[in-house]
Design an enzyme around this catalytic site. Structure first.
Site, PDB file in Angstrom:
ATOM      1  N   TRP A  75       0.835  -1.210   0.000  1.00 47.53           N
ATOM      2  CA  TRP A  75       0.000   0.000   0.000  1.00 47.53           C
ATOM      3  C   TRP A  75       0.865   1.254   0.000  1.00 47.53           C
ATOM      4  O   TRP A  75       0.566   2.228  -0.685  1.00 47.53           O
ATOM      5  CB  TRP A  75      -0.916  -0.017   1.223  1.00 47.53           C
ATOM      6  CG  TRP A  75      -1.732   1.228   1.364  1.00 47.53           C
ATOM      7  CD1 TRP A  75      -2.905   1.512   0.715  1.00 47.53           C
ATOM      8  CD2 TRP A  75      -1.431   2.366   2.169  1.00 47.53           C
ATOM      9  NE1 TRP A  75      -3.352   2.762   1.082  1.00 47.53           N
ATOM     10  CE2 TRP A  75      -2.476   3.309   1.974  1.00 47.53           C
ATOM     11  CE3 TRP A  75      -0.400   2.686   3.041  1.00 47.53           C
ATOM     12  CZ2 TRP A  75      -2.499   4.538   2.624  1.00 47.53           C
ATOM     13  CZ3 TRP A  75      -0.419   3.908   3.700  1.00 47.53           C
ATOM     14  CH2 TRP A  75      -1.455   4.821   3.487  1.00 47.53           C
ATOM     15  N   HIS A  76       1.968   1.233   0.765  1.00 47.67           N
ATOM     16  CA  HIS A  76       2.848   2.402   0.792  1.00 47.67           C
ATOM     17  C   HIS A  76       3.469   2.655  -0.578  1.00 47.67           C
ATOM     18  O   HIS A  76       3.470   3.776  -1.080  1.00 47.67           O
ATOM     19  CB  HIS A  76       3.969   2.198   1.826  1.00 47.67           C
ATOM     20  CG  HIS A  76       3.576   2.559   3.220  1.00 47.67           C
ATOM     21  ND1 HIS A  76       3.033   1.649   4.101  1.00 47.67           N
ATOM     22  CD2 HIS A  76       3.638   3.734   3.901  1.00 47.67           C
ATOM     23  CE1 HIS A  76       2.784   2.252   5.255  1.00 47.67           C
ATOM     24  NE2 HIS A  76       3.142   3.511   5.156  1.00 47.67           N
ATOM     25  N   ASP A  77       4.018   1.612  -1.160  1.00 45.44           N
ATOM     26  CA  ASP A  77       4.657   1.746  -2.472  1.00 45.44           C
ATOM     27  C   ASP A  77       5.022   0.348  -2.937  1.00 45.44           C
ATOM     28  O   ASP A  77       5.357  -0.521  -2.128  1.00 45.44           O
ATOM     29  CB  ASP A  77       5.914   2.618  -2.386  1.00 45.44           C
ATOM     30  CG  ASP A  77       6.337   3.153  -3.750  1.00 45.44           C
ATOM     31  OD1 ASP A  77       5.642   2.860  -4.726  1.00 45.44           O
ATOM     32  OD2 ASP A  77       7.359   3.851  -3.819  1.00 45.44           O
TER      33      ASP A  77
END
Length: 607
Positions: free
Chosen positions: A490-492
């Site tokens: 989700w972050h990257d």
């Protein structure tokens, strides 16, 4: 409110305020005035100044590595500090736009109050007509709550449309298309397919946004029409852009909309599952059964009660997912709580005595960040591929330590800024950063207190549906691995953050095992022994948390290897490492006493 009260956790989020103010059970007497803690005070008076000085010294122009990163610095504004480390692109975008965003924060609540004043006068005339036919107090309260929600959501929806268009220009249509598709999944598919389709679509959007870089219209146009060029005989003449590239030029203030869309994906998933679970709820209303005042309900009760079937409309959905104060970065609030607070204003959002101290805390953190960036160039140093051999083990460890502090502050400031905007607007989302980065000794508690609203979201929509910790020890670890894999993606979408997520899971295991081998009940008659034993375990926890976060968010695996080699690659470095562990032990003991002081005030926290 005194200076001491300003820095209490209750000032950050009133969810932590005890109703009775009575001490919690089994709370120990204060230890601050014992000989042991006087020794700890001496350590605190000497070590932290040395920590700051070590990074300050290597940030001076006289240091051999200064020339390597000087190009990453910018002119500063603080007297005596000619250069500021503004090399972090993520924070730079926030820092440079604070004055403009502050103007919006002032105008938005004022416009709402003007709209509600005009609209409430019309609602009052209509209500007076209804009262002639019915004067039941419950009916009046319900009618007033529904009228308030209508006014709020009408304004939220209209402002969100304007705000979205200003931010993303033509790409606002892409955002709305994704939102409408997600809404259709929840409301049009058979119930048994909603869950799997929601996860497939929304996780797929995370990958598609990254791989397609926001779906530039120029690419779509090029696939239908060949690119037109100017006369080849005109040397140096630029190529004419196709119609898609022309439209892409109207990208608004934030053309890269996909970079900030991850937070919206969480709201999409939250809405779909809140809708799905609403269909399974019984028709009884807990507020009426318990005879409770809606404004005094806890967050847990507000979420559990949930919105009614009639609340899950497309307009309410768009107003929620695009709610302007929380759209860009959060904090995250689920649909149930948003609708509930739209109907029933919470006392915490109507009291200046709560909002002003929170605003002061934000301003203090903002100036703290400025002082750090002007005087300690840890981020620029780490970005310049430095010669790590030019630093002592102490300096190397402090460079890593202050790198993490900058990460903590650069996330804290946007989250608190937008939460402050939301509080001023009458919606109270959870506080994201509950503890200072240096006030964490437990990996589990660290995760609960770092991006807290995300942790609450993950717990509600992933961890508990997977079975939580009630499914056996091995399965619980597997659930943690699934959770942190999602969090990393989700972050990257990159390997470094996947390694971070897996390292966090691995580092949870020792703490998990330690709590089983050394339960607190076995040390009831030896509280100090248990506290010291926990302190030893906490030292290892802190080192592991620093390692994971340096890999995931700061220097990466190669940079970490250079730091570690520089610290423990010599006898002096190993002696320093031992001294650092002793210092961490002292810091942990102080953390324990801080939490006991909170318990004596009746504050119960898991972080």
């Amino acid at each position: 409110m005194g200076i001491k009260d300003l820095f209490q956790v209750e000032t950050l989020d009133t969810r932590f305020i005890s109703q009775s103010n009575d001490p919690l059970p089994n709370t120990r007497p204060a230890q601050w005035k014992t000989p042991e803690y006087y020794i700890y005070l001496l350590v605190f008076l000497t070590i932290p100044p040395l920590m700051f000085k070590s990074v300050y010294d290597v940030s001076q122009p006289s240091h051999p590595n200064y020339a390597r990163y000087e190009h990453l610095l910018e002119p500063g504004w603080i007297p005596g500090c000619p250069k500021v480390d503004n090399s972090d692109a993520q924070y730079r975008g926030f820092r440079e736009n604070v004055p403009y965003m502050a103007l919006v924060v002032i105008l938005h609540p004022l416009l709402r109050r003007l709209y509600e004043r005009l609209r409430s006068q019309r609602d009052l005339k209509q209500a007076n007509g209804e009262l002639k036919h019915r004067e039941d107090s419950d009916f009046i309260a319900t009618r007033d709550a529904d009228a308030r929600m209508e006014r709020r959501i009408n304004f939220d929806f209209a402002f969100a449309m304007v705000f979205l268009l200003a931010l993303h220009g033509i790409s606002a249509l892409k955002v709305l298309l994704i939102l409408y598709t997600n809404y259709s999944i929840a409301t049009r598919l058979p119930r048994q397919y909603v869950s799997i389709t929601t996860w497939t679509f929304d996780v797929g959007i995370l990958f598609a946004n990254e791989l397609c870089r926001g779906y530039p219209l120029a690419n779509f146009a090029a696939s239908f029409l060949p690119t037109q060029t100017t006369n080849a005989g005109e040397k140096g003449a630029p190529a004419e852009t196709n119609w898609g590239a022309w439209l892409d030029g109207y990208g608004g203030l934030v053309p890269r909309w996909e970079v900030l869309f991850n937070i919206t994906v969480l709201r999409l998933i939250a809405f779909n599952f809140d809708y799905l679970w609403m269909l399974d709820r019984r028709a009884s209303i807990p507020v009426e059964k318990k005879n409770l005042s809606p404004t005094n309900l806890s967050e847990k009760d507000r979420v559990k009660i949930g919105a009614s079937t009639a609340d899950f409309t497309l307009r309410n959905y768009l107003a929620y997912t695009l709610y302007s104060p929380l759209y860009l970065t959060g904090p995250i609030i689920n649909f149930n709580d948003y609708i509930f607070q739209s109907r029933h204003p919470l006392p915490t959002t109507q009291t200046w005595s709560r909002i002003i101290p929170y605003a002061i805390r934000f301003i203090l953190c903002l100036f703290t960040m400025e002082l750090v960036l002007h005087n300690l160039h840890a981020v620029a140093i780490s970005k310049s591929n430095p010669d790590w051999n030019a630093y002592t083990p102490f300096q190397l460890s402090m460079l890593g330590y202050f790198n993490l502090h900058v990460i903590w502050l650069k996330l804290l400031l946007p989250w608190r800024f937008f939460r402050l905007w939301s509080l001023l607007d009458g919606i109270d989302p959870p506080e994201n950063m509950v503890r200072c980065m240096s006030d964490n000794y437990s990996a589990l508690a660290f995760w609960r207190g770092w991006h807290r609203s995300f942790n609450l979201w993950v717990t509600r929509y992933i961890y508990i549906p997977l079975g939580g910790s009630r499914v056996g020890k091995l399965r619980a670890v597997a659930n943690f691995l699934a959770v942190f894999t999602f969090v990393a993606l989700w972050h990257d979408i990159n390997l470094r953050l996947l390694m971070w997520g897996w390292l966090i899971t691995v580092f949870l295991v020792p703490e998990y095992i330690a709590t089983l081998l050394f339960p607190a009940r076995n040390f009831k008659n030896r509280p100090n022994t248990y506290r010291w034993l926990c302190g030893l375990g906490a030292v290892g926890n802190i080192l592991m948390m620093m390692t994971a976060n340096l890999v995931g968010f700061a220097v990466g695996l190669d940079g970490l290897k250079g730091l570690v080699d520089g610290i423990i690659g010599s006898l002096g470095g190993r002696v320093f490492f031992l001294a650092a562990c002793i210092t961490l032990f002292v810091g942990t003991q102080v953390m324990f006493e801080v939490r006991e002081a909170e318990r004596r005030r009746g504050v119960a926290m898991k972080c």
